[in-house]
Design a protein around this motif. Sequence first.
Motif, short mmCIF file in Angstrom:
data_model
loop_
_atom_site.label_atom_id
_atom_site.label_comp_id
_atom_site.label_asym_id
_atom_site.label_seq_id
_atom_site.Cartn_x
_atom_site.Cartn_y
_atom_site.Cartn_z
N TRP A 93 0.84 -1.21 0.00
CA TRP A 93 0.00 0.00 0.00
C TRP A 93 0.87 1.26 0.00
O TRP A 93 0.60 2.22 -0.72
N LEU A 94 1.92 1.26 0.83
CA LEU A 94 2.80 2.44 0.89
C LEU A 94 3.48 2.70 -0.45
O LEU A 94 3.61 3.84 -0.89
N PHE A 95 3.89 1.64 -1.12
CA PHE A 95 4.54 1.82 -2.41
C PHE A 95 3.54 2.32 -3.46
O PHE A 95 3.88 3.17 -4.29
N ALA A 96 2.32 1.81 -3.43
CA ALA A 96 1.30 2.23 -4.40
C ALA A 96 0.86 3.67 -4.17
O ALA A 96 0.43 4.35 -5.10
N HIS A 97 0.98 4.16 -2.91
CA HIS A 97 0.53 5.51 -2.58
C HIS A 97 1.70 6.37 -2.10
O HIS A 97 1.54 7.25 -1.25
N ALA A 98 2.87 6.13 -2.68
CA ALA A 98 4.05 6.85 -2.23
C ALA A 98 3.97 8.35 -2.52
O ALA A 98 4.55 9.16 -1.79
N ASP A 99 3.24 8.72 -3.55
CA ASP A 99 3.17 10.13 -3.94
C ASP A 99 2.05 10.90 -3.25
O ASP A 99 1.92 12.11 -3.42
N GLU A 100 1.22 10.21 -2.49
CA GLU A 100 0.12 10.89 -1.81
C GLU A 100 0.64 11.61 -0.57
O GLU A 100 1.56 11.14 0.11
N PRO A 101 0.09 12.79 -0.23
CA PRO A 101 0.49 13.47 1.01
C PRO A 101 0.01 12.71 2.24
O PRO A 101 -0.92 11.89 2.17
N ASP A 102 0.64 13.00 3.37
CA ASP A 102 0.29 12.28 4.61
C ASP A 102 -1.14 12.56 5.05
O ASP A 102 -1.79 11.71 5.66
N ASP A 103 -1.66 13.75 4.72
CA ASP A 103 -2.99 14.12 5.20
C ASP A 103 -4.08 13.86 4.17
O ASP A 103 -5.16 14.43 4.25
N ALA A 104 -3.79 13.00 3.16
CA ALA A 104 -4.82 12.68 2.17
C ALA A 104 -5.97 11.95 2.84
O ALA A 104 -5.77 11.12 3.73
N PRO A 105 -7.22 12.24 2.43
CA PRO A 105 -8.38 11.60 3.09
C PRO A 105 -8.41 10.11 2.79
O PRO A 105 -7.97 9.64 1.75
N ASP A 106 -8.98 9.35 3.74
CA ASP A 106 -9.12 7.90 3.56
C ASP A 106 -10.18 7.61 2.52
O ASP A 106 -11.12 8.40 2.33
N PRO A 107 -10.08 6.48 1.80
CA PRO A 107 -11.13 6.11 0.85
C PRO A 107 -12.43 5.82 1.55
O PRO A 107 -12.47 5.55 2.75
N GLU A 108 -13.55 5.92 0.79
CA GLU A 108 -14.87 5.68 1.37
C GLU A 108 -14.96 4.26 1.90
O GLU A 108 -14.51 3.30 1.28
N PRO A 109 -15.55 4.05 3.07
CA PRO A 109 -15.69 2.69 3.62
C PRO A 109 -16.66 1.86 2.79
O PRO A 109 -17.53 2.38 2.11
N ALA A 110 -16.50 0.59 2.81
CA ALA A 110 -17.39 -0.33 2.07
C ALA A 110 -18.79 -0.26 2.61
O ALA A 110 -19.04 0.17 3.74
#
Length: 336
Positions: free
Chosen positions: A37-54
């Motif tokens: 997950w960290l590698f796939a989202h390496a370019d995202e900022p630390d404060d990016a919102p979480d994805p919508e829950p299922a």
Amino acid sequence: MTQSDKAALLEMGFSAAKVDKALRLTKGSGLQPAMDWLFAHADEPDDAPDPEPAAGASSTGGAAAAAAGGGEVEGDEISHDQVTAQSLQCDDCGKLFRDGAAAERHAMRTQHVNFSESTASIKPLTAEEKAAKLKELQARLATRREEKRLAEIQEAKDREKVRRKTGQEATAIKDRFEEAEMKKALDAKRREKEEDRLAKERVRAQLEADKRERARLAEQKKLAAQGGQAAAAPTAAPAATSSAAPAASAAPAAAPVVAGSYTEARLQIRSPKGNLTHTFGADEPLQAVYDFLAAQIGPNTLKLSQTFPRKVLDGADRSKSLRELNLVPSAALMAQ
């Protein structure tokens, strides 16, 4: 999830906030899913919102709460056909993957397209495997950062090339424009000099023509004066000798030759619109000259005059012939 997994991720250089987010979103599945997950989202900022829950997150949470209370929940036991998938399997090569992100990376790398869910679980990584995975991830991150750095350097070089090319083109356009303007100025200067030279030549030619005309008129007057004196000689001296009589009779006959032997009058007229030259009949009236002037420059109120001696030819003079006005065989007039 263990504290060792979190510590390993922190040692890789990830921020604590991003590590906590990765472990939370992978539901504590272990080091490998978190690293994926960290590698796939390496370019995202630390404060990016979480994805919508299922959609079923609330019901699942309720079941977990009921189980925590010690009571049984309907459906705790499942049959064999209700076993859930523990991993994803590539049907093309048989490899197992912990989650969809790992399977997607495998598909992009190998171009495999056939995947299915599998109930087989992937055993946790050993310490040696974790260390190897850590080195692999670090190497991949370093490679990615280096590629990004090189791409930025190349992009800066390309921008500099475009800037220089644009500057060179602008300079070339400016130079061509200045050269064309200079050429125009030189051409205009040459034309001005040529026009001045031609104007001076015209003035000199006109002055020479006026000088010759004045000399001609003076010669005509001189000859006319000599003829008049010769014609008056018999009256002033009636007792002249018979040898002088032929000379006295010959002199009056010589005067008409000067003014009366020509049939044409060549007139040069200086007007505001330029010099005009035309040949008229010696017996044509002065009005014919006025008509010629109107035909050449249009209706006007100009008056014709002689330059030497100074005399305005108008009024009654219009009905007189050019011979009577002493404009034969040639004369220079001014229209003013």
